[in-house]
Write a protein that holds these residues in place. Sequence first.
Motif, mmCIF file in Angstrom:
data_model
loop_
_atom_site.group_PDB
_atom_site.id
_atom_site.type_symbol
_atom_site.label_atom_id
_atom_site.label_comp_id
_atom_site.label_asym_id
_atom_site.label_seq_id
_atom_site.Cartn_x
_atom_site.Cartn_y
_atom_site.Cartn_z
ATOM 1 N N ARG A 298 -13.566 3.695 7.052
ATOM 2 C CA ARG A 298 -14.750 2.857 7.280
ATOM 3 C C ARG A 298 -14.432 1.394 7.027
ATOM 4 N NH1 ARG A 298 -19.630 5.827 7.208
ATOM 5 N NH2 ARG A 298 -19.315 7.888 6.313
ATOM 6 N N LEU A 299 -15.185 0.532 7.675
ATOM 7 C CA LEU A 299 -15.059 -0.890 7.385
ATOM 8 C C LEU A 299 -15.732 -1.176 6.054
ATOM 9 C CD1 LEU A 299 -15.787 -2.523 10.837
ATOM 10 C CD2 LEU A 299 -13.640 -2.578 9.568
ATOM 11 N N ARG A 300 -15.065 -1.925 5.219
ATOM 12 C CA ARG A 300 -15.627 -2.269 3.911
ATOM 13 C C ARG A 300 -16.845 -3.170 4.109
ATOM 14 N NH1 ARG A 300 -12.043 -4.219 -1.097
ATOM 15 N NH2 ARG A 300 -12.190 -2.002 -1.519
ATOM 16 N N ASN A 301 -17.772 -3.092 3.165
ATOM 17 C CA ASN A 301 -18.984 -3.921 3.178
ATOM 18 C C ASN A 301 -19.892 -3.625 4.356
ATOM 19 O OD1 ASN A 301 -17.906 -5.188 0.962
ATOM 20 N ND2 ASN A 301 -16.950 -6.807 2.193
ATOM 21 N N ARG A 302 -19.781 -2.433 4.904
ATOM 22 C CA ARG A 302 -20.739 -2.066 5.937
ATOM 23 C C ARG A 302 -21.554 -0.893 5.409
ATOM 24 N NH1 ARG A 302 -19.272 -3.802 11.213
ATOM 25 N NH2 ARG A 302 -18.678 -5.963 10.861
ATOM 26 N N GLY A 303 -21.959 -1.004 4.149
ATOM 27 C CA GLY A 303 -22.682 0.040 3.434
ATOM 28 C C GLY A 303 -22.935 1.301 4.245
ATOM 29 N N GLY A 304 -22.022 2.243 4.190
ATOM 30 C CA GLY A 304 -22.224 3.516 4.893
ATOM 31 C C GLY A 304 -22.192 3.375 6.398
ATOM 32 N N GLY A 305 -21.637 2.297 6.893
ATOM 33 C CA GLY A 305 -21.543 2.101 8.336
ATOM 34 C C GLY A 305 -20.797 3.249 8.979
ATOM 35 N N LYS A 306 -20.850 3.335 10.301
ATOM 36 C CA LYS A 306 -20.235 4.497 10.939
ATOM 37 C C LYS A 306 -18.719 4.419 10.826
ATOM 38 C CE LYS A 306 -20.570 2.352 15.407
ATOM 39 N NZ LYS A 306 -21.244 2.218 16.647
ATOM 40 N N PRO A 307 -18.100 5.567 10.646
ATOM 41 C CA PRO A 307 -16.653 5.571 10.462
ATOM 42 C C PRO A 307 -15.923 5.196 11.748
ATOM 43 C CG PRO A 307 -17.514 7.811 10.547
ATOM 44 C CD PRO A 307 -18.693 6.897 10.565
ATOM 45 N N LEU A 308 -14.762 4.603 11.578
ATOM 46 C CA LEU A 308 -13.932 4.266 12.730
ATOM 47 C C LEU A 308 -13.173 5.493 13.199
ATOM 48 C CD1 LEU A 308 -12.361 0.956 11.413
ATOM 49 C CD2 LEU A 308 -14.163 1.185 13.101
ATOM 50 N N GLY A 309 -12.917 6.400 12.274
ATOM 51 C CA GLY A 309 -12.160 7.593 12.615
ATOM 52 C C GLY A 309 -11.635 8.226 11.354
ATOM 53 N N GLU A 310 -10.601 9.025 11.494
ATOM 54 C CA GLU A 310 -10.054 9.733 10.352
ATOM 55 C C GLU A 310 -8.538 9.618 10.335
ATOM 56 O OE1 GLU A 310 -11.425 13.662 10.978
ATOM 57 O OE2 GLU A 310 -13.362 13.285 10.010
ATOM 58 N N VAL A 311 -7.970 9.630 9.141
ATOM 59 C CA VAL A 311 -6.514 9.707 9.026
ATOM 60 C C VAL A 311 -6.179 10.844 8.078
ATOM 61 C CG1 VAL A 311 -6.083 7.269 9.488
ATOM 62 C CG2 VAL A 311 -6.479 8.024 7.146
ATOM 63 N N GLU A 312 -4.978 11.338 8.184
ATOM 64 C CA GLU A 312 -4.584 12.424 7.310
ATOM 65 C C GLU A 312 -4.435 11.920 5.886
ATOM 66 O OE1 GLU A 312 -1.142 14.298 8.836
ATOM 67 O OE2 GLU A 312 -2.259 15.259 10.446
ATOM 68 N N GLU A 313 -4.738 12.817 4.944
ATOM 69 C CA GLU A 313 -4.710 12.455 3.539
ATOM 70 C C GLU A 313 -3.329 11.925 3.143
ATOM 71 O OE1 GLU A 313 -6.390 15.501 1.148
ATOM 72 O OE2 GLU A 313 -6.072 14.372 -0.696
ATOM 73 N N ALA A 314 -2.293 12.571 3.646
ATOM 74 C CA ALA A 314 -0.942 12.159 3.277
ATOM 75 C C ALA A 314 -0.653 10.735 3.758
ATOM 76 C CB ALA A 314 0.081 13.121 3.859
ATOM 77 N N PHE A 315 -1.202 10.404 4.926
ATOM 78 C CA PHE A 315 -1.008 9.057 5.446
ATOM 79 C C PHE A 315 -1.744 8.056 4.557
ATOM 80 C CE2 PHE A 315 -2.592 5.614 8.303
ATOM 81 C CZ PHE A 315 -1.367 4.999 8.521
ATOM 82 N N ALA A 316 -2.984 8.399 4.193
ATOM 83 C CA ALA A 316 -3.773 7.517 3.333
ATOM 84 C C ALA A 316 -3.047 7.291 2.006
ATOM 85 C CB ALA A 316 -5.157 8.113 3.094
ATOM 86 N N ALA A 317 -2.433 8.357 1.500
ATOM 87 C CA ALA A 317 -1.758 8.253 0.205
ATOM 88 C C ALA A 317 -0.552 7.322 0.276
ATOM 89 C CB ALA A 317 -1.331 9.634 -0.266
ATOM 90 N N SER A 318 -0.009 7.146 1.461
ATOM 91 C CA SER A 318 1.185 6.313 1.582
ATOM 92 C C SER A 318 0.831 4.835 1.725
ATOM 93 C CB SER A 318 2.001 6.754 2.808
ATOM 94 O OG SER A 318 1.372 6.299 3.993
ATOM 95 N N LEU A 319 -0.454 4.520 1.816
ATOM 96 C CA LEU A 319 -0.856 3.134 2.049
ATOM 97 C C LEU A 319 -1.010 2.371 0.739
ATOM 98 C CD1 LEU A 319 -3.680 3.753 4.671
ATOM 99 C CD2 LEU A 319 -1.456 2.729 5.134
ATOM 100 N N THR A 320 -0.647 1.114 0.760
ATOM 101 C CA THR A 320 -0.987 0.255 -0.369
ATOM 102 C C THR A 320 -1.774 -0.924 0.182
ATOM 103 O OG1 THR A 320 1.226 -0.647 -0.135
ATOM 104 C CG2 THR A 320 0.828 0.755 -2.029
ATOM 105 N N GLN A 321 -2.541 -1.544 -0.684
ATOM 106 C CA GLN A 321 -3.435 -2.603 -0.246
ATOM 107 C C GLN A 321 -2.671 -3.640 0.555
ATOM 108 O OE1 GLN A 321 -5.459 -4.813 -3.262
ATOM 109 N NE2 GLN A 321 -7.249 -5.143 -1.980
ATOM 110 N N GLY A 322 -3.257 -4.014 1.677
ATOM 111 C CA GLY A 322 -2.612 -5.018 2.505
ATOM 112 C C GLY A 322 -1.881 -4.429 3.693
ATOM 113 N N ASP A 323 -1.589 -3.134 3.643
ATOM 114 C CA ASP A 323 -0.944 -2.482 4.786
ATOM 115 C C ASP A 323 -1.880 -2.524 5.988
ATOM 116 O OD1 ASP A 323 1.383 -1.859 3.565
ATOM 117 O OD2 ASP A 323 0.876 0.234 3.149
ATOM 118 N N THR A 324 -1.295 -2.642 7.159
ATOM 119 C CA THR A 324 -2.131 -2.628 8.357
ATOM 120 C C THR A 324 -1.774 -1.430 9.205
ATOM 121 O OG1 THR A 324 -0.524 -4.040 9.463
ATOM 122 C CG2 THR A 324 -2.417 -5.120 8.457
ATOM 123 N N PHE A 325 -2.757 -0.859 9.866
ATOM 124 C CA PHE A 325 -2.487 0.250 10.780
ATOM 125 C C PHE A 325 -3.491 0.234 11.926
ATOM 126 C CE2 PHE A 325 -5.850 3.238 9.451
ATOM 127 C CZ PHE A 325 -6.185 2.737 8.208
#
Lengths: 218, 810
Positions: B483-510
Amino acid sequence: MNKLTISFCGASLEPRPSGALWWPEARLLCVADLHLGKAERMARRGGGLLPPYECAETLGRLDTEIEALSPEVVICLGDSFDDGPAAESLSEAHCLWLARLMAGRDWIWIAGNHDPAPLSLSGRHLGEFVLGPLSFRHIAQADGPTGEISGHFHPKARVGGVRRPCFLVDRRRMILPAFGAYTGGMDLSAPEIAGLMQSNARAILTGATQAVLPMIAA
Amino acid sequence: MSTPLPPIFHEWFSSRGWQIHPHQQAMLEHAAAPALLLVAPTGGGKTLAGFLPSLAELSNGEHEGLHTLYISPLKALAADIKRNLSTPIGEMGLPIRVEDRTGDTSATRKKCQRADPPHILLTTPESLALLTSYEDAPRMFAGLSRVIIDEIHALAESKRGDQLMLSLARLSTLAPRLRRVGLSATVDDPQAIGALMARHPDPVEILQADPGPAPDIAMLETETPPPWAGGGGRYAIPAVLEQVRQHRTTLIFHNTRAQAEIFFHHLWLANEEGLPIGIHHGSLSREQREKVEAAMVEGRLRAIVCTGSLDLGIDWGDVDLVIQVGAPKNVKRLVQRIGRANHRYNAPSKALLVPANRFEIIECQAALEAVREHDLDGAPRGAGPRDVLCQHILIAACVGPFWSDDLFAEMTTSGAYAGLSRDAFDACLDFCATGGYALRAYDRWQRLKQRPDGLWQLRDPRAAQRIRMNIGTIQDTDTLKVRLRNRGGGKPLGEVEEAFAASLTQGDTFLIGGQIVRYEGLREMTVEVTRHAAQKPKVAVFAGTKFASTTRLMDRILAMLQQPDWPDLPAHTRDWLRLQSELSHLPQRNRLLVESFPHDGREHVCVYGFAGKNAQQTLGLLLTRRMEDAGLHPLGFVSTDYATLIWGLEPLRDAAPLFARETLQEGLETWLAGNAVMKRTFRASATIAGLIERNMPSARKSGRQATFSSDILYDTLLKYEPDHLLMQITREEALRGLVDFGRIEEMIDRVEGRIDHIRLERVTPFAAPLLLEVGKVPVVGAGRERLVAEEAARLMEAAGIGAADPGSLA
């Protein structure tokens, strides 16, 4: 393996790779959230019939720690049984096993939210327990005393692509990971946990690598 | 015996200026067949052909209650069919009530449908399984006359199909005169699908519609040749864009979601004139997908970049070109994809293939020839999976008490389970009843109990609700919403796999949904992102389906390599093959080519097994283990559908012992047990078999710490009861799925020890592209632990605390 020692409120403590906490000076071993009888409780309620090896596994782990450390005091920090009936239906073999572990030690059962009723097992049954600078209870209190050690939340951290149970510690309180075999975990970012800990809190992973990391990053 | 078509139908057809297609007529003529399979190309009026006999039989208004059940793999398709049927029914004024029932249907509506079913009910395999679990199922289905299974070729390849066939077995018990009708796209072996759908041992009648004109299919010509390695087809973007310009609507298929995202991103950057182009794949949110679908139906899009999510389904109307980017991997699926272009009967479909690299040029050429020769590939699925059987035993118990003999007899009328032994059935029944453990721990709390009179029933009738809530075989992978931050419960853009999310650190772009976003943090199991205007994103590696090329296609490639020359291939590819032939060998079907050579200070071994990506990957794991034992110090490997390249410190002297069947088999046993693939497979099977509940009656939120990972159950069983039924099922499933050991065995059998080990001075033309492949797998021992420690130290440092002694905290 290197022993990890932390200094917490004047006590020198060892978080163990197993998820148990060892206080050498007091010869005190503390484990949280054993959830014995979880599989039995699920079955009783008409759910899936999980592999019935969970008590053996949890008692086995506890046995290993007791064997290694020979504690004088053992504290089970609440939710030792998944519910009241689960405590009553522990098999005879497991009762004997537990009795053998308890023999000759000061064994303290702290009441949890799953198993608040007095237990038929021996040992002391307490709501909380204070020893020196430390106080032990099941659920952390928002304005609890300094030196509070609790369980309940089953904190888990993810790092390097893996998710592992972890200890949480700041200057005032420590939260233990769940020790039971069939226990899940709650992410550190969950508000229930995040709200309790100070911003400089750290997470200490269980498992072979006892990595220490800042809680906010995990 | 046939169902005659009442005059009003003839009038209706002529009023529209239509003629009945020969296969629609044939369906009427064979309407009495207990099992009837229609094989017709897309756009052949297949669905109407399926429904005509029902409409005719219902037209006199005499039938009471449910007459025809229509099953489709897609909810959207059920809704679509309802609209399509309303036209003939309305215009002819037929006294027929049609309703759909899916997961989206309201509870009130569903209740009404059970009390007063329509004449024609349109539904999905899961909703049907649920319907058969109710106590009133016998009444509801008593008068059922026909069941129509749409897109049966797609269902036949999955557990959803196995589930459906077990439900049909139940329906045939409730309505013994039930006729089964299957509608299939072009397939290699209609007989096999027929055997799955017919009530065993009933015969099946197969009707083949005119396949229509041969498709107009070719390789896309580009100015630059494809790169040596990799996927994605970025090099072809100018040529693809030119094709989009020249056609009304183009579907651009990709094999993975990540590739679709990356391609779409670059296509958009190159799309200077702003042609309306959309993207559609399974990781996007439903809102996003529906928006694209709507725009498509209205003809507002010139192209859609998509994945298998558009393989089935709604008639998109105006598609006049299909582009397949990357080797098709599977000829049958390619043909079905090509059929998406020109949904009109008797018009040739137009398609272009875009090989992503040099090797794929060969594969695309092989696929083109296969399409022209109608040589479709099919993989036999083997016996019906037992986890689905377990679920159906529980479903049967929800209806009421049952005799195990009756249930066994009923289930073995289902084609996939026709060969099920009584012992295997009893083991599944025991699993459902007691858990099936060596330690009989649940005598008091059995899930199913046998009564003194011998009937089986649920111990606690309230368990029926829990079982019903968990019906189905579709597995949600562990995905997190973005989801986009600061869009209080705004509609999701989509989904990513948990393992992919776990590999991200702040500032990464995808990339997601065609836009680049910046990872901000994980909050409440949601990935929070902000929009980001970077040019180059960190690659979106959420997996999607990873297909392995089929055996048949691999065989064709091997056959092609044996040709003396390759006049159909581009010059650069011919030169490449000739060079390989001169410097080393070309791989042959009945021999195994193994090259070893030094390169860049490392020793390399390249094994051309042509066993498909999954099997080559498994082979890489097994071989590196062996090489580790032999002191060759392997450091890593990489696999494609064709070959595995291993690098290490010591040269390989003798290849033959590595490929001894027993050696590989043994390696598999030890390696498999602790493997993540096994855990994932276990989770799926344990969920289907009813051991793990995805959905609980009380809100899940109340105790997030209470739910625990299925990995714990797997580890426990592995330690205490490694031969438990679920562990057996897990092993079977993994071997035919992601591990694909069957194809390694096939390769070993084919080669029969004829191994050509060639020692070379330098890298060969065929091996060179592998050096550039992504997805290199490091050989790890203590590596994972080290990774954790390093990552933690990095985080401590980033937080300004330093990896100091934690004792300093106090």
